[in-house]
Design a protein around this motif. Structure first.
Motif: not given
Length: 199
Positions: A7-12, A77-81
């Motif tokens: 999750l942190e990798k996605i955020r970064e 996760v959906v929000g980051m997409m």
């Protein structure tokens, strides 16, 4: 834990894409006077955004498949997409803006006011990613309203001149404000589960 690291990798990655989109907005108006160096930089930023966006989508789908998240993690996760798609679209629009030409000082002044407010919206989002949600909705709405007002002024100004390219520049810059507002809505949704509209 493995899930938190992913999750942190996605955020970064999203923060990196945020920065790429912001840089494209910072320089896009410089292309309006035919600056080929700026246009090449915009092309590079757009390509970089495409790659990061693709990586984010892959990482998000992989996370869902591996961890079957619920509640906040699934919203994240959906929000980051969705956020990634918004930032990628902003770089597309900035590239298009950079390809147009405009030498009308009154229009350039309006476009500059739009860009200034878009960059303020990026700053509001940066602060929200750092944990500050104070006033995010109000501040994004305020800046988006200024972008919308400038867009309307540009359209009125151009009505009698029938210049297509500056109309498109104004439209793209206004659209970027809408996308940043939607990204802000997603940030609020991820944190609180509340659906809000910034328009």
């Amino acid at each position: 834990m493995i899930a938190e690291r992913r999750l942190e990798k996605i955020r970064e990655e999203v923060l990196k894409l945020h920065d790429v989109a912001k840089r494209s907005v910072e320089i896009c108006l410089e292309g309006l006077r035919g600056n080929d160096e700026i246009r090449r930089k915009l092309e590079d930023l757009e390509m970089e955004a495409d790659i990061i966006h693709s990586d984010i989508d892959y990482d998000c789908v992989t996370f869902i498949a591996l961890f079957q998240p619920v509640a906040r993690d699934l919203r994240f996760v959906v929000g980051m997409m969705k956020t990634s798609s918004g930032y990628e679209r902003i770089t597309d629009l900035a590239l298009e803006v950079g390809y147009y030409y405009c030498y009308d000082e009154e229009l350039l002044s309006l476009f500059e006011e739009m860009r200034k407010n878009l960059l303020e919206m990026f700053k509001v989002l940066e602060d929200s990613y750092a944990g500050s949600e104070v006033g995010i909705v109000h501040m994004l709405k305020r800046h988006d309203n200024v972008v919308d007002e400038c867009y309307e002024k540009a359209i009125v100004y151009l009505k009698n001149k029938c210049k297509v390219e500056p109309v498109l520049v104004a439209r793209h810059l206004e659209r970027m404000g809408d996308i940043l507002g939607k990204i802000g809505s997603t940030v609020v949704f991820i944190e609180s589960g509340k659906r809000i509209w910034i328009k």
